[in-house]
Design a protein around this motif. Structure first.
Motif, mmCIF file in Angstrom:
data_model
loop_
_atom_site.group_PDB
_atom_site.id
_atom_site.type_symbol
_atom_site.label_atom_id
_atom_site.label_comp_id
_atom_site.label_asym_id
_atom_site.label_seq_id
_atom_site.Cartn_x
_atom_site.Cartn_y
_atom_site.Cartn_z
ATOM 1 N N THR A 223 -11.741 9.757 -24.020
ATOM 2 C CA THR A 223 -11.397 10.850 -23.114
ATOM 3 C C THR A 223 -10.057 11.432 -23.556
ATOM 4 O OG1 THR A 223 -10.234 9.402 -21.556
ATOM 5 C CG2 THR A 223 -12.611 9.677 -21.244
ATOM 6 N N ALA A 224 -9.574 12.384 -22.793
ATOM 7 C CA ALA A 224 -8.315 13.027 -23.162
ATOM 8 C C ALA A 224 -7.138 12.071 -23.092
ATOM 9 C CB ALA A 224 -8.071 14.226 -22.243
ATOM 10 N N THR A 225 -7.250 11.047 -22.217
ATOM 11 C CA THR A 225 -6.107 10.153 -21.999
ATOM 12 C C THR A 225 -6.369 8.693 -22.372
ATOM 13 O OG1 THR A 225 -6.795 9.869 -19.686
ATOM 14 C CG2 THR A 225 -5.175 11.608 -20.166
ATOM 15 N N SER A 226 -7.646 8.310 -22.499
ATOM 16 C CA SER A 226 -7.931 6.898 -22.738
ATOM 17 C C SER A 226 -9.299 6.716 -23.394
ATOM 18 C CB SER A 226 -7.889 6.121 -21.415
ATOM 19 O OG SER A 226 -8.892 6.606 -20.535
ATOM 20 N N VAL A 227 -9.668 5.449 -23.605
ATOM 21 C CA VAL A 227 -10.977 5.101 -24.136
ATOM 22 C C VAL A 227 -11.741 4.331 -23.068
ATOM 23 C CG1 VAL A 227 -12.234 3.820 -25.908
ATOM 24 C CG2 VAL A 227 -10.113 5.007 -26.507
ATOM 25 N N ASP A 228 -12.947 4.772 -22.757
ATOM 26 C CA ASP A 228 -13.764 4.147 -21.724
ATOM 27 C C ASP A 228 -15.089 3.707 -22.339
ATOM 28 O OD1 ASP A 228 -14.537 3.193 -19.297
ATOM 29 O OD2 ASP A 228 -14.522 5.124 -18.252
ATOM 30 N N THR A 229 -15.902 3.017 -21.552
ATOM 31 C CA THR A 229 -17.234 2.599 -22.021
ATOM 32 C C THR A 229 -18.297 3.068 -21.035
ATOM 33 O OG1 THR A 229 -17.034 0.454 -20.913
ATOM 34 C CG2 THR A 229 -16.382 0.577 -23.233
ATOM 35 N N ILE A 230 -19.469 3.416 -21.560
ATOM 36 C CA ILE A 230 -20.599 3.808 -20.716
ATOM 37 C C ILE A 230 -21.805 2.953 -21.087
ATOM 38 C CG2 ILE A 230 -19.848 6.171 -20.266
ATOM 39 C CD1 ILE A 230 -21.671 7.114 -22.504
ATOM 40 N N LEU A 231 -22.640 2.710 -20.098
ATOM 41 C CA LEU A 231 -23.827 1.889 -20.281
ATOM 42 C C LEU A 231 -24.946 2.711 -20.922
ATOM 43 C CD1 LEU A 231 -25.444 -0.724 -19.817
ATOM 44 C CD2 LEU A 231 -25.929 0.103 -17.486
ATOM 45 N N ALA A 232 -25.390 2.306 -22.098
ATOM 46 C CA ALA A 232 -26.445 3.020 -22.823
ATOM 47 C C ALA A 232 -27.734 2.206 -22.817
ATOM 48 C CB ALA A 232 -26.003 3.297 -24.249
ATOM 49 N N PHE A 233 -28.842 2.911 -22.848
ATOM 50 C CA PHE A 233 -30.159 2.267 -22.844
ATOM 51 C C PHE A 233 -31.187 3.280 -23.340
ATOM 52 C CE2 PHE A 233 -29.268 4.219 -18.808
ATOM 53 C CZ PHE A 233 -30.419 4.920 -18.497
ATOM 54 N N SER A 234 -32.395 2.832 -23.556
ATOM 55 C CA SER A 234 -33.437 3.764 -24.008
ATOM 56 C C SER A 234 -34.652 3.681 -23.098
ATOM 57 C CB SER A 234 -33.847 3.463 -25.460
ATOM 58 O OG SER A 234 -34.548 2.241 -25.529
ATOM 59 N N VAL A 235 -35.521 4.670 -23.204
ATOM 60 C CA VAL A 235 -36.780 4.706 -22.457
ATOM 61 C C VAL A 235 -37.902 4.949 -23.459
ATOM 62 C CG1 VAL A 235 -35.674 5.534 -20.348
ATOM 63 C CG2 VAL A 235 -36.577 7.183 -22.003
ATOM 64 N N ASP A 236 -39.132 4.955 -22.979
ATOM 65 C CA ASP A 236 -40.273 5.136 -23.889
ATOM 66 C C ASP A 236 -40.288 6.533 -24.506
ATOM 67 O OD1 ASP A 236 -41.011 2.557 -23.277
ATOM 68 O OD2 ASP A 236 -42.411 3.160 -21.705
#
Length: 278
Positions: A223-236
């Protein structure tokens, strides 16, 4: 009497000028300022003639309609009759809005209609500016809505036997890419995530348990001010529908957005790379 004529000319010039500019704003078309000023001058001058016309009110109304159409012909130079008529109808509609609001204020001040009463010119001009400002804000809202709709898609998310239908917005700013699969990431809110993985609990989310998710993992996002994490996944698969065309993408990558995306009136934010050619 000279003051009255000057006031009438100023008021009618301004109201015609504002109305024409608002219409061009709604249509998002280029205008000729010279033609707009000429049309406004024509309307202002003709307004002085109305009190001198001694005929039935019906013919006065017809004359006013004719003058209004001439004003639109001067201001809007378009060879297509349908567009010209539409411009004229918009002119009449917005004129009615201006007139109705001014008449309402007039009655609230004087309690009745009389030729002996007249709103001060400065008050009338102030009202014109206020009404124009409100209509301009309405115009911006409509244009923003139209712009968003141009980038709105119907999507179908398929996971096992689940079929989830939703609206999706194509955001050119979403260029996220999954470093593991090298696939573009599509963002969804918690509402859609719950429908895809209804057996995924809040405890799983808090403890970052990805074992229940297909290709589940966390992706670092700057991001503009920091580093974050997001939950990733897949679907069919993901089906993107626009008009009569449907594009199917196998095993797309999704991520749970931490940012509220409801401002786009949808629950899915498409990646600009994934819809190239859609």
């Amino acid at each position: 009497m000279t003051v009255y004529i000057e006031d009438t000319l100023i008021e009618n010039f301004l109201i015609t000028f504002f109305i024409i500019n608002i219409i061009f704003g709604f249509l998002r078309e280029k205008k000729s300022n010279l033609r707009v000023c000429f049309a406004s001058c024509f309307g202002a001058i003709i307004s002085l003639i109305y009190p001198l016309i001694s005929t039935s009110s019906f013919f006065v109304v017809l004359i006013k309609f004719g003058v209004a159409y001439v004003i639109t012909l001067i201001a809007y130079n378009n060879n297509k009759l349908k567009k010209q008529i539409f411009f004229f109808l918009m002119f009449m509609a917005i004129t009615a809005i201006y007139g109705g609001i001014n008449l309402m204020i007039y009655y609230s001040i004087y309690g009745t209609f009389s030729s002996s009463h007249k709103l001060p010119t400065i008050v009338f001009i102030l009202l014109l500016f206020i009404i124009t400002f409100v209509l301009k804000q309405f115009e911006k809202v409509l244009y923003k809505k139209k712009t968003i709709n141009n980038f709105m898609f119907d999507v179908v998310i398929c996971k096992d036997k689940k079929i989830i239908k939703s609206k999706a917005y194509l955001d050119s700013g979403n260029i996220l890419c999954d470093p593991i699969s090298n696939k573009p990431i599509i963002l969804v809110n918690f509402k859609i995530f719950e429908q895809i993985y209804d057996d995924y609990s809040m405890q799983d989310l808090l403890t970052k348990n990805v074992s229940k998710l297909k290709d589940g993992h966390y992706v670092k996002v700057k991001t503009a001010t920091s580093v974050d994490t997001i939950l990733a996944f897949s679907v069919d698969c993901l089906k993107i529908v626009q008009k009569n065309k449907t594009t199917t993408i196998q095993s797309p990558m999704f991520a749970l957005s931490k940012v509220n995306i409801s401002g786009f009136d949808c629950d899915v934010i498409l990646n600009s790379k994934i819809v190239m050619g859609v």
